[in-house]
Scaffold this active site. Sequence first.
Site, PDB file in Angstrom:
ATOM      1  N   GLU A  82     -29.095 -14.264 -61.648  1.00  0.00           N
ATOM      2  CA  GLU A  82     -29.817 -13.358 -60.748  1.00  0.00           C
ATOM      3  C   GLU A  82     -29.727 -11.911 -61.225  1.00  0.00           C
ATOM      4  O   GLU A  82     -28.628 -11.393 -61.438  1.00  0.00           O
ATOM      5  CB  GLU A  82     -29.201 -13.487 -59.341  1.00  0.00           C
ATOM      6  N   LYS A 260     -23.170 -15.138 -48.842  1.00  0.00           N
ATOM      7  CA  LYS A 260     -23.842 -15.516 -50.099  1.00  0.00           C
ATOM      8  C   LYS A 260     -23.721 -14.369 -51.099  1.00  0.00           C
ATOM      9  O   LYS A 260     -23.476 -14.571 -52.288  1.00  0.00           O
ATOM     10  CB  LYS A 260     -25.309 -15.854 -49.812  1.00  0.00           C
ATOM     11  N   ASP A 276     -14.223 -24.409 -61.018  1.00  0.00           N
ATOM     12  CA  ASP A 276     -15.078 -25.274 -60.208  1.00  0.00           C
ATOM     13  C   ASP A 276     -15.625 -24.461 -59.027  1.00  0.00           C
ATOM     14  O   ASP A 276     -14.958 -24.297 -58.003  1.00  0.00           O
ATOM     15  CB  ASP A 276     -14.225 -26.464 -59.731  1.00  0.00           C
ATOM     16  N   HIS A 374     -33.522  -4.940 -57.621  1.00  0.00           N
ATOM     17  CA  HIS A 374     -34.060  -6.150 -58.245  1.00  0.00           C
ATOM     18  C   HIS A 374     -35.246  -5.844 -59.139  1.00  0.00           C
ATOM     19  O   HIS A 374     -35.477  -6.505 -60.134  1.00  0.00           O
ATOM     20  CB  HIS A 374     -34.528  -7.134 -57.159  1.00  0.00           C
TER      21      HIS A 374
HETATM   22  C1  MEV Z   1     -28.851 -11.741 -52.652  1.00  0.00           C
HETATM   23  O1  MEV Z   1     -28.509 -12.619 -53.696  1.00  0.00           O
HETATM   24  C2  MEV Z   1     -27.628 -11.351 -51.848  1.00  0.00           C
HETATM   25  C3  MEV Z   1     -27.903 -10.517 -50.602  1.00  0.00           C
HETATM   26  O2  MEV Z   1     -28.887 -11.159 -49.792  1.00  0.00           O
HETATM   27  C4  MEV Z   1     -26.599 -10.365 -49.858  1.00  0.00           C
HETATM   28  C5  MEV Z   1     -26.721  -9.724 -48.499  1.00  0.00           C
HETATM   29  O3  MEV Z   1     -27.801  -9.777 -47.878  1.00  0.00           O
HETATM   30  O4  MEV Z   1     -25.692  -9.197 -48.041  1.00  0.00           O
HETATM   31  C6  MEV Z   1     -28.480  -9.169 -50.962  1.00  0.00           C
END
Ligand code: MEV
Length: 423
Positions: A82, A260, A276, A374
Site C-alpha cells: 500500500e 487496520k 506469522d 495516497h
Molecule cells: C488505510 O490503509 C488505513 C486508514 O484507513 C487507517 C485509519 O482510518 O485510521 C487510513
Amino acid sequence: MVRTSRIAGFYKLDADARLRFVAEQAGLTEDEVNALRGGGMDLPTATRMIENVIGIFPMPLGIAVNFLINGVDYLIPMVVEEPSVVAAASNAARMARERGGVQALSGDQLMIGQVQLVDVKKPATARMEILKNRDEILRIANERDPVLVGLGGGAKDLEVREISTPAGTMLITHLIVDVKDAMGANAVNTMCEAVAPTLARIAGGRFRLRILSNLADRRIVRAWTRVSPESLGGSEVVRGIYEAYAFAKADPYRAATHNKGIMNGIDAVAIATGNDWRAIEAGAHSYASRYGRYEPLTTWEVGPDGDLYGSIELPLAVGIVGGATRTNPLARICLKILGVKTARELAEVMASVGLIQNLAALRALADEGIQAGHMSLHAKNIAVMAGAEGEEIDLVAEEMVREKMVRVDKAKEILARLRGGKT
Ligand code: MEV
C-alpha cells in the site's frame, strides 16, 4: 546498532543510494546487498517452505526512518503493497522524535497452549486432579524441548477452565510456555500433544484439540509516546486526533478501521522479518474485543500542557529464531537491519511502529485527509500508464496532484503539453 535513523530526504535518494546507506548503517555484506537487489529467494528455498510451489511472489520492501524507541535508533524494514504507509510512518516518527520518540515495554514471552477434554464426568473434581498433578504434567511437556528448557524457557504453569459449549461441558487445560525468542507455535503444539493423554487419563475423559491460542494475552507489549502540537500542525490537529480516537472508542465500525491502520505498520514489519502476521492479526483483534466489545488498540489524550499523549497495548507473538525468520534469507537480512537481539525487542519495535502508524493516519485524517498522501504515488503510476517516461513521470504526477485530478486522460493531456512545449 544503527548510528542514526534520522535521515532528512531519505525518500529523495534513488533506491540504490538508499540501499547503500542502509547497508552501511547495518553492516550488510555484499552478498546481503545483492540478495536485497535480486529479490532474495530461490525456487529450491521456496519449495522447502510450502507445498506445490510454482514461483516466488515479490512485494516491495521499504525502510521507515526517524524511529527512536527506548532511546535507540532503528531503521524499520516494512514489506507492504500500500502506498503511503512507509512515508507516513517515517513522518510521524519524526514528529514523535522531538519529545524523545517512543517508549516500549514487554515481559516474558509466554504463550498459551490449549488441550480440550470432552466427556469428563466430574469436571470440577477433574480440574482439581489436573492441578494436583501440575509438576508431573509440566515435566512431560518439558521433556519434549530440552533446548528451550536449557535456555530458561519451557512449560511454566497450568490453568484449567471448565467451559460450557453447545456440545456440553468441556475441560480446557492451558499450558503456559515461555518460548523465549521463538514465535513458539511448534514448541507449544508439541508440548500440548505430549501432555494430552495424561490429562485425559487424570480427568477420565477424551482429548480432542491440542493447539496454541492466538489470543496471546500473556505476551503483551506496551508502547507510548508524546507529541507536541507544533510538530503535528497546531492544537486544532491535536484536538482532531483526540476526537478521531474518541470516535473509534465509541464505535466498532470506526475501531475496525482505526486498528487496520495500526496493523498496516505491524504487519509490514512482521512480513519483513518472516513472522506469522495472521497469528498477530488474530491476537490483536481478539484482544481488542476482550471487554466484550471491539475497541481501538491505542489511546490518545491531550495533556494539560497541550501535548498529545498516545499508547498502544496488544499481544505480539513474534520470534527472531525458527520458522520463516530463518528460512527466508530476506527475513534474516531485515532482522539484521533492525538490529534486534531478542523477540521482546522485536515486539517492542513492532508495537511502536503500530502506534506511530496510527498517529500518522489520525493526523492525516484530522487534517488534510488521507487521499493527499495516497495521491502522489498513485499519480506516478497513472503518469506511467499514460506513457510518461523518466523525468516526465514526476512532472506529470506533480501537475495532476496540483490540479487535484489524478486520471489517465488528464495525465495524457499534461504529457502532450509537456512534450509539445519541449519541441
Ligand atoms: C488505510 O490503509 C488505513 C486508514 O484507513 C487507517 C485509519 O482510518 O485510521 C487510513
